[in-house]
Design an enzyme around this catalytic site. Sequence first.
Site, PDB file in Angstrom:
ATOM      1  N   LEU A 121      44.840  -1.061 -27.718  1.00 37.44           N
ATOM      2  CA  LEU A 121      45.714  -1.908 -27.980  1.00 37.44           C
ATOM      3  C   LEU A 121      47.157  -1.923 -27.614  1.00 37.44           C
ATOM      4  O   LEU A 121      47.730  -0.619 -27.563  1.00 37.44           O
ATOM      5  CB  LEU A 121      45.710  -1.983 -29.625  1.00 37.44           C
ATOM      6  CG  LEU A 121      44.378  -2.263 -30.267  1.00 37.44           C
ATOM      7  CD1 LEU A 121      44.546  -1.964 -32.086  1.00 37.44           C
ATOM      8  CD2 LEU A 121      44.028  -3.503 -30.191  1.00 37.44           C
ATOM      9  N   ASP A 122      48.086  -2.856 -27.263  1.00 39.46           N
ATOM     10  CA  ASP A 122      49.382  -2.828 -27.075  1.00 39.46           C
ATOM     11  C   ASP A 122      49.919  -1.844 -28.001  1.00 39.46           C
ATOM     12  O   ASP A 122      49.736  -1.956 -29.164  1.00 39.46           O
ATOM     13  CB  ASP A 122      50.079  -4.305 -26.781  1.00 39.46           C
ATOM     14  CG  ASP A 122      49.268  -4.933 -25.627  1.00 39.46           C
ATOM     15  OD1 ASP A 122      48.682  -4.399 -24.494  1.00 39.46           O
ATOM     16  OD2 ASP A 122      49.779  -6.010 -25.393  1.00 39.46           O
ATOM     17  N   GLN A 123      51.034  -1.291 -27.453  1.00 38.71           N
ATOM     18  CA  GLN A 123      51.903  -0.373 -28.290  1.00 38.71           C
ATOM     19  C   GLN A 123      52.317  -1.243 -29.822  1.00 38.71           C
ATOM     20  O   GLN A 123      52.256  -0.643 -30.775  1.00 38.71           O
ATOM     21  CB  GLN A 123      53.265   0.014 -27.496  1.00 38.71           C
ATOM     22  CG  GLN A 123      54.041   0.837 -28.415  1.00 38.71           C
ATOM     23  CD  GLN A 123      55.223   1.377 -27.859  1.00 38.71           C
ATOM     24  OE1 GLN A 123      55.405   1.178 -26.528  1.00 38.71           O
ATOM     25  NE2 GLN A 123      56.186   2.263 -28.370  1.00 38.71           N
TER      26      GLN A 123
ATOM     27  N   THR B 125      51.097  -4.122 -30.950  1.00 38.00           N
ATOM     28  CA  THR B 125      49.870  -4.649 -31.431  1.00 38.00           C
ATOM     29  C   THR B 125      48.999  -3.720 -32.479  1.00 38.00           C
ATOM     30  O   THR B 125      48.947  -2.518 -32.362  1.00 38.00           O
ATOM     31  CB  THR B 125      48.757  -5.221 -30.455  1.00 38.00           C
ATOM     32  OG1 THR B 125      49.275  -6.070 -29.651  1.00 38.00           O
ATOM     33  CG2 THR B 125      47.755  -5.748 -31.190  1.00 38.00           C
TER      34      THR B 125
END
Length: 339
Positions: free
Chosen positions: A138-140, A142
């Site tokens: 997951l993106d930082q 998100t």
Amino acid sequence: MTSYYPPITYIIPEAEDGWLLKTILARRMHVSRKLQSRLKLTEQGITLNGERVYISVHVRTGDVVEIRMEQETSDDILPQPIPFEILYEDEHMLIVNKEAGMIVHPTHGHYTGTLANGVVDYWLQKGVAYRFRAVHRLDQETTGVLAIAKNPYVHQHISEQMIENRVDKRYLALVHGTPEPRQGEINGPIDRDPEEPHRRIVTPDGYPSLTKYKLLDSWDQGSLVELKLETGRTHQIRVHMTSIGCPLIGDKMYRHPVYKEMMEAVDSVPTQEELQAHLPETAWRIMQLDESIPRQALHAFELTFEHPVTHEKMTFQAPLPGDMQELRQRLESGNLEPK
């Protein structure tokens, strides 16, 4: 003496009497060739009725096949007492609710302070040995459900489900505007932006990318949307929603087109008050909304897949985080002033 994780067991049914063991491993236990090669090098890696055998032997009804993987540790990850929320855990996997701002795995320039550092420390305190294997990323910024495998078999099995599109990943996003139609799919190939390689764009020459969406609620300035990923490209949801004119609220990389107007105005307008007077009311409200949350408003709220060992279909959910709940309340009330 070699230490192993608990065995994964398969009992031969009558219909498979006489099959080759290697066929059972590949077609019934779904052990990859790479993992088979590793297992064959250990004393108890592959056993038939408790005995080490060649995988070219034939099996009989009632035979017990077991695979055992050597215990591993993440010696390259520094243990740190970083708190994180556990949604589910068994001897095969760990499911967590990742918070905003947390990087999943150490990278160049971020060797500490990651989820991996916290998980490795958690296992160390419990006196168990596992290697950190995030099944997906997951993106930082998100938040939401993230699966971590405790051994290579589980990692391989869930990864294959993802490749075969048998994993259901659903997200919630608060976006600018209202998507039209209210339910549909965004089928737009994605690749790097040649002018800014760290960004992605929809381009005819990109990699096939498909996102399904459904409008859950809408207000004057924004909407709550549920999204389902059919492919897993970098920044896919953020890029796709921007491509249909509904970028995620708070996203600093994939911003609303009004920011181009703002950049043109900044050179000659020194104060916020004059900027507000210079821009159209709609553009100003969009900027206010983006300032009301410090990240893109994206949350991985649900993950469904087949348990690699029990074969049970499992669904994990994480509630909408506080910052997105607050943003939703702002949208409902129409009060977009940042704190």
